[in-house]
Design an enzyme around this catalytic site. Structure first.
Site, short mmCIF file in Angstrom:
data_model
loop_
_atom_site.label_atom_id
_atom_site.label_comp_id
_atom_site.label_asym_id
_atom_site.label_seq_id
_atom_site.Cartn_x
_atom_site.Cartn_y
_atom_site.Cartn_z
N ASN A 83 33.10 35.93 -13.12
CA ASN A 83 33.40 37.33 -12.35
C ASN A 83 32.42 37.31 -11.26
OD1 ASN A 83 34.37 39.73 -12.10
ND2 ASN A 83 34.48 40.31 -14.18
N HIS A 113 10.50 24.48 -10.09
CA HIS A 113 8.95 24.10 -9.63
C HIS A 113 8.11 23.76 -10.18
CE1 HIS A 113 11.54 25.41 -5.99
NE2 HIS A 113 12.02 26.45 -6.68
N GLY A 140 26.95 39.94 -18.42
CA GLY A 140 26.79 40.55 -17.15
C GLY A 140 25.44 40.19 -17.03
N THR A 163 16.04 30.76 -22.25
CA THR A 163 14.76 29.82 -21.78
C THR A 163 15.08 28.55 -22.61
OG1 THR A 163 13.40 30.85 -23.16
CG2 THR A 163 13.56 31.48 -20.81
N LYS A 164 15.68 28.51 -23.68
CA LYS A 164 15.71 27.51 -24.59
C LYS A 164 17.23 27.31 -24.91
CE LYS A 164 14.66 29.91 -28.79
NZ LYS A 164 13.71 30.13 -29.73
N LYS A 181 22.68 37.24 -34.05
CA LYS A 181 23.60 37.16 -35.48
C LYS A 181 24.26 35.61 -35.33
CE LYS A 181 27.47 39.75 -34.36
NZ LYS A 181 28.39 40.88 -35.09
#
Length: 186
Positions: A83, A113, A140, A163-164, A181
């Site tokens: 989208n 970085h 979104g 992040t993982k 869940k």
């Protein structure tokens, strides 16, 4: 190794390398053209889209505007929908499986970085690949960070910062994202 080879290998590289700058310029011209074409020019818009995503699967649909670093490092499966305002920093490989949906403002970042300021101030950077499985829905404003793998059938809640990596058949959300869940897809 060339700077491009270093980049693709996940090593520190110089993004100001002329070859890399040329490749980024090429794709910027393409997505600028793609983003400026109206729905009245869908055939031409789709042609440009498949120039950005060489080898993409069938039924790729992207709502403009769209932005990326190279395009050539993004591997897209069949039946993928992105989208408005999707941004993919494809310094490393981004693999997107079949039947994936991205809501507005999804951000996918392979680029990163150094955390040590002296090295970061050198201007060099590196990247980690991202893999998105089949049947993944990303809500979104979600952000997918470097090195993440999302399993098949995963749902990422709106606004999540991933992040993982996560396994198949889960709903994840939050900052940082965690499993909300499991999904029974039997």
């Amino acid at each position: 190794m060339t700077e491009k080879q270093k980049m693709l290998a996940g090593e520190m590289y110089n993004p100001s390398d002329p070859e890399l700058m040329k490749e980024r310029h090429r794709v910027r011209l393409l997505f600028h053209k793609f983003n400026s074409l109206s729905e009245e020019h869908m055939e031409e818009r789709n042609k440009v889209l498949y120039e950005i995503f060489e080898g993409a699967g069938e039924n790729l649909f992207v709502e403009p505007p769209f932005h990326c670093d190279y395009g050539s490092n993004i591997k897209v499966g069949h039946n993928v929908f992105m989208n408005f305002n999707c941004c993919i920093l494809d310094v490393a490989t981004v693999i997107i499986g079949d039947n994936c949906m991205f809501a507005p403002h999804v951000q996918i970042y392979t680029a990163t970085h150094p955390i040590e300021y002296k090295l970061r101030n050198s201007g060099k950077e590196y990247a980690k690949p991202i893999t998105i499985g089949n049947n993944v829905w990303i809500g979104g404003g979600a952000i997918i960070c470097p090195g993440v793998t999302l399993g098949n059938n995963t749902v990422v809640a709106a606004g999540a910062v991933v992040t993982k990596s996560f396994p198949d058949n889960v709903v994840i959300g939050g900052n940082p994202a965690k499993v909300i869940k499991s999904i029974n897809n039997n």
